[in-house]
Design an enzyme around this catalytic site. Structure first.
Site, mmCIF file in Angstrom:
data_model
loop_
_atom_site.group_PDB
_atom_site.id
_atom_site.type_symbol
_atom_site.label_atom_id
_atom_site.label_comp_id
_atom_site.label_asym_id
_atom_site.label_seq_id
_atom_site.Cartn_x
_atom_site.Cartn_y
_atom_site.Cartn_z
ATOM 1 N N GLY A 158 0.809 -1.372 -0.100
ATOM 2 C CA GLY A 158 -0.042 -0.012 -0.229
ATOM 3 C C GLY A 158 1.024 1.272 -0.061
ATOM 4 N N SER A 159 0.289 2.472 -0.072
ATOM 5 C CA SER A 159 0.889 3.655 -0.232
ATOM 6 C C SER A 159 0.068 4.755 0.355
ATOM 7 C CB SER A 159 1.492 3.908 -1.674
ATOM 8 O OG SER A 159 0.370 3.816 -2.509
ATOM 9 N N GLY A 160 0.531 6.046 0.315
ATOM 10 C CA GLY A 160 -0.268 7.360 0.593
ATOM 11 C C GLY A 160 -0.781 7.368 2.323
ATOM 12 N N SER A 161 -0.089 6.695 3.025
ATOM 13 C CA SER A 161 -0.293 6.318 4.510
ATOM 14 C C SER A 161 -1.695 5.629 4.863
ATOM 15 C CB SER A 161 -0.129 7.898 5.245
ATOM 16 O OG SER A 161 1.065 8.316 5.000
ATOM 17 N N GLY A 163 -3.967 3.094 6.169
ATOM 18 C CA GLY A 163 -3.722 1.978 7.051
ATOM 19 C C GLY A 163 -2.541 2.095 7.993
ATOM 20 N N ARG A 283 9.442 5.868 -7.638
ATOM 21 C CA ARG A 283 8.385 6.674 -8.289
ATOM 22 C C ARG A 283 8.855 7.839 -7.815
ATOM 23 N NH1 ARG A 283 4.963 7.895 -4.614
ATOM 24 N NH2 ARG A 283 4.110 6.303 -3.252
#
Length: 404
Positions: A158-161, A163, A283
């Site tokens: 996952g990403s974007g903080s 969880g 990225r």
């Protein structure tokens, strides 16, 4: 002669438009392939050719790109989506299939699963926090006990903080584990939780293109236990020795993971032991960071990335040395946004480079402790960090909103 096209797999609500604009400046026709093109509001505004397709289906993407290649000269393929980094691995596979410049999909997949990423980093001797992987609540509890509280608990993929939470005691640990495993968190693969030691100290992020460090920024967060960025600044206020140590550790990550092409962002904390790597993202950083790099150093990372994608040389030389910083607008409660105003006044403050609001009145506000909590941002630039921070504060003070 066929028109040269740039294929964009999926998109990004913050930097997607910048990629479209960069493509057009380079004489390319941007074409978006997306499972749901309506997710990206710039598609309509920019009249982008958008094709609905299952972007999880590599064969379908190959078939569609083959069809497009009969119409266009496909100069390159890239793509991104902030909460699913597997898209970039798919981009690598497409580039390999069509013999186009692109990232090594195997290297991207090593980063995509953060447990595997840590195994590679640890084997190479890169300084990272203690970590364990868990599949159920009992394993989360035992992992935290072995490492010692406080710990960071997050999905391994996952990403974007999304969880991600700091768990300071057993109650917070149990609460967040229940959240992740109890059906509220959307898993894109089999549930796999990463439990890691909390590396305490100032946060830094290294922007790299190929094997060249472009700059190092510093950032802070709104409030624990989540990690929503309050703002960031380029360049970070570092001594020459501190800069070199962070740059050296960041570049060692590339060697450990086999990342030799395109953009990489390395997130670190400066602890009592020096720089410790938190995460390697194969990225560009999302949000305001590409714009800050351009304002601070005169390096356009997005245009340079597109040049790499189409096989052109990019020019990463710094053209000037300024300070650029951003401040995110983050509400403090759930509810409905009644009104938001002051952005035009904030934009008129001398030194402000950009003001953007992401929401309209009557938008539901649901705080989840991730990147989607932000409702706008302000960017400023000046010769010094202190002056830039003062400009930001004057601008942010002019923006107000009401949530009920």
């Amino acid at each position: 002669m066929a028109r040269r096209a740039l294929i964009l797999v999926e998109g990004h609500r913050r930097v997607g438009l910048l990629y479209v604009q960069a493509a057009r400046r380079l004489g390319l026709h941007p074409i978006s392939l997306s499972a749901d093109p309506t997710c990206y509001d710039y598609h309509g505004a920019e009249s982008i050719e958008a094709i609905r397709i299952d972007t999880d289906d590599l064969d379908a993407l190959i078939h569609e790109c083959s069809r497009l290649r009969a119409i266009y000269d496909i100069a390159g393929i890239t793509g991104f989506v902030v909460d699913d980094e597997s898209v970039y691995a798919t981009v690598g596979k497409l580039c390999r299939y069509f013999d186009l410049p692109g990232p090594n999909p195997a290297s991207i997949e090593r980063c995509y699963d953060k447990f595997i990423q840590r195994q590679f980093l640890a084997k190479a001797g890169v300084p990272i926090p203690a970590y364990r992987v868990a599949a159920n609540s009992a394993e989360v509890e035992s992992s935290a006990a072995e490492i010692g509280l406080p710990v960071i608990v997050k999905p391994a993929v996952g990403s974007g903080s999304i969880g991600v939470r700091l768990c300071r005691n057993v109650d917070e640990l149990a609460e967040h584990t229940t959240y992740l495993l109890g059906g509220k968190h959307l898993w894109r693969s089999s549930p796999k939780i990463l439990v890691e030691g909390y590396a305490q100290g100032p946060y830094y992020s290294t922007d790299i293109m190929g094997n060249e460090v472009i700059g190092i920024c510093t950032a802070d967060f709104v409030r624990p236990p989540h990690f929503v960025f309050r703002g960031c600044a380029h360049p970070a206020p570092l001594t020459d020795d501190e800069y070199k140590r962070i740059a050296d550790v960041s570049l060692s990550c590339l060697q450990a993971l086999g990342l030799y092409w395109g953009p990489t962002t390395v997130e670190l904390r400066w602890t009592e032991l020096g720089p410790v790597v938190i995460e390697v993202n194969p990225r560009l950083a999302g949000g305001t960071n590409p714009r800050l790099v351009q304002l601070a150093y005169g390096v356009d990372l997005i245009t340079d990335h597109v040049k790499l994608v189409i096989g052109d040389k990019c020019d990463l030389r710094r053209r000037h040395s300024h300070t650029a910083a951003s401040r995110n607008l983050v509400p403090d409660r759930d509810g409905t946004l009644d009104w938001i105003e002051g952005d035009s006044r904030a934009a008129a403050v001398p030194g402000v480079a950009e003001v953007k609001l992401y929401v309209e009145p009557k938008t539901p506000i649901v705080m989840k402790g991730d990147y989607l909590d932000t409702i706008g941002h302000v960017i400023a630039t000046s010769p010094s960090l202190a002056e830039t921070e003062a400009i930001l504060q004057r601008a942010v003070d002019l923006i107000g909103w009401s949530i009920t």
